[in-house]
Scaffold this active site. Sequence first.
Site, PDB file in Angstrom:
ATOM      1  N   SER A  96       0.810  -1.217   0.000  1.00 34.16           N
ATOM      2  CA  SER A  96       0.000   0.000   0.000  1.00 34.16           C
ATOM      3  C   SER A  96       0.847   1.272   0.000  1.00 34.16           C
ATOM      4  CB  SER A  96      -0.922   0.006   1.221  1.00 34.16           C
ATOM      5  OG  SER A  96      -1.828  -1.081   1.167  1.00 34.16           O
TER       6      SER A  96
ATOM      7  N   GLY B 269      -1.762  -8.890 -12.126  1.00 38.68           N
ATOM      8  CA  GLY B 269      -2.635  -9.601 -13.048  1.00 38.68           C
ATOM      9  C   GLY B 269      -2.123  -9.518 -14.474  1.00 38.68           C
TER      10      GLY B 269
ATOM     11  N   GLY C 238     -24.874 -27.870   6.137  1.00 41.66           N
ATOM     12  CA  GLY C 238     -23.973 -28.619   5.267  1.00 41.66           C
ATOM     13  C   GLY C 238     -24.191 -28.310   3.802  1.00 41.66           C
TER      14      GLY C 238
ATOM     15  N   THR D  52      -7.812  -6.683   0.648  1.00 43.50           N
ATOM     16  CA  THR D  52      -6.430  -6.184   0.698  1.00 43.50           C
ATOM     17  C   THR D  52      -5.906  -5.631  -0.619  1.00 43.50           C
ATOM     18  OG1 THR D  52      -5.653  -8.477   0.386  1.00 43.50           O
ATOM     19  CG2 THR D  52      -5.693  -7.629   2.628  1.00 43.50           C
TER      20      THR D  52
ATOM     21  N   GLU E  31      -6.286  -3.160  -4.227  1.00 36.73           N
ATOM     22  CA  GLU E  31      -6.766  -1.805  -4.498  1.00 36.73           C
ATOM     23  C   GLU E  31      -6.809  -0.994  -3.201  1.00 36.73           C
ATOM     24  OE1 GLU E  31      -7.335  -0.372  -7.516  1.00 36.73           O
ATOM     25  OE2 GLU E  31      -6.493  -2.236  -8.246  1.00 36.73           O
TER      26      GLU E  31
END
Length: 703
Positions: A169, A202, A426, A447, A449
């Site tokens: 960051s 990415g 379940g 977490t 951007e």
Amino acid sequence: MTELVDRPAGRRQRPGTVAAAASRTAEAQPAVDVDVLGEQLLGKWAEVRRQARTLAARPELHKIEGLTHTEHRARVFGQLKYLVENEAVHRAFPESLGGSDDHGGNIAGFEELVVADPSLQIKAGVQWGLFGSAVMHLGTEEHHAKWLPGIMSLAIPGCFAMTETGHGSDVASIATTATYDPAAGEFVVHTPFRAAWKDYIGNAAIDGLGAVVFAQLVTRGVNHGVHAFYVDLRDPETREFLPGIGGEDDGIKGGLNGIDNGRLHFTNVRIPRANLLNRYGNVDADGTYTSPIASPGRRFFTMLGTLVQGRVSLDGAAVAASKVALKAAVQYATERRQFNASSHTEEEVLLDYQRHQKRLFTRLATTYAAGFAHEQLLQKFDDVFSGAHDTDEDRQDLETLAAALKPLSTWHALDTLQECREACGGAGFLIENRFASLRADLDVYATFEGDNTVLLQLVAKRLLADYAKEFRSVDFGVLARYVVGQATGAAIHRTGLRQVAQFVADTGSVQKAALALRDEEGQRALLTDRVQAMVAEAAAALKGSGRLSHEQGAALFNRHQNELIDAAQAHAELLQWEAFTDALREVADPGTKTVLTWLRDLFGLSLIEKNLSWYLMNGRLSMQRGRTVGEYINRLLVKIRPHALDLVDAFGYGEDHVRAAIATGAEKERQDEARAYFRSQRASGKAPVDEKVLLARTAGNRK
């Protein structure tokens, strides 16, 4: 699907539960106009959302569970081409290049892709929302003409190479450098050590041919701070890295495995001077640096501010995921039966249990609040990027609003997905019902951007700055004696503390307002007072820090970091509550307005209940009044119960969006079959006698 019958008012009524049956006996029972509410929830960009949802409903874009990460990556890249072919991703780009300059609509469309596959939403965001937007907003027309057509068509898959292994960051401290060589007219991009590798990027592992690389711009021996540079990464034919460029595959992650995240590093890679995206900072041929923004700090935040749309879209995508989860869980809870608590022969549906109502309805209320707040954020974003309202203050407000809301909505989505999973037992754990898969994919939203905690710290600093402006000349003793002042119909300022407080001598004003917890003004007073008091307390603790040494000032700030972040979160929650309250004013249908008001009150009272210890310790509520908060909440749960399905139906997501086996009506069919079987047994007289019943009869005969 669940059978529908008409209500007296001509709207839909849900049968099959004690609560619903009781509601039909009350002529005054309000009803929700699902269609009109659904239109309101779609917001300003309703048509874009409808188009995006039509695409998201197509099986070509759906996530296929069980694929290897290699197969998933290939599928998602192919889906990007499908988006291009269906003209779904170019809304924000200039009209001259085939776009429509529709910035708000672009985000609205992108965030809906999360219901198809979060990997698709994020990979599309990397390509067009980050890589493409960086070229568009940080570059000039020459850059646009050169690269944007290829980016838009996917001929140039690309990366947004900002984050480094050693600095997440803290973008200002990244270590990659771009040093200008005037003799060659080139920048030399270099990674000086391992911690400076670009990480979690990415498109970096496989698909990226180009990248916008953020690096420290150095010319004539001066570091001018972080700037953006266009760098070719791979040979388009061989798909091999170009000389001086290397990288690694991040491999399998906790989620979003349809995206080829990877690492990049550069060894004295030379790029032309023209590859500097120079809208906010330029280097002449001789190495002279110039910028239209003189302040290095302001220049840095202006450049990063142009890329705020990532946070805006994550906020909206998180809300969409919460809606899908609640649609599935509430539908299931109206059909699934468990325990015959009130009958010897009939089991109860889950949603008639108070605890089940509280776990789902409080999150439903928060989702509505987050959705209305997101619509305001999206409007603010569009105002800035369309140029309608694009002052420095507008951009600061947008940054603060995005930094406040994105943490709350992404944390809320994770909490909602987990609670809905547990609420479905379940069955909720089965991948076919998507809770576990969606939660894994959305985990990283908290977490990236901007780390949520770091973003809230930025909000806290803004609150302190606004506080200082408003109260600079006010004696501190007065600050304990204020209440919130509201002009008629005016909402609290969207970002900071400006225009919020008025000072009065009556120290009991907040306590008096608390006598009406269910009243709008009472909730507003309590929620706002908490924010004001927390900021005032932090400001008092930090008073004089500017006169301390850098080290001492940082240590003092660190000692109060927790309180500051808590204040920022309280402020963001207040913004959501205000957005919900604003939305109520737009509701014309009386029944819908009544039910939504109950839902807004549930949201407000849940916030007060969550922070009840603060209100008690700080004298805002008495112990007696504090005990009533839970009672009020329980009454609201009963009121909201008959309308639960209508409230989730209004989200507008169909079976092709939800894609959860438990939300298809299959559970109702199973339960109806079981009930019919036991009724038939009892009617035939052939049903076996329960041992407990037999023992009770025997004991009675003995008497």
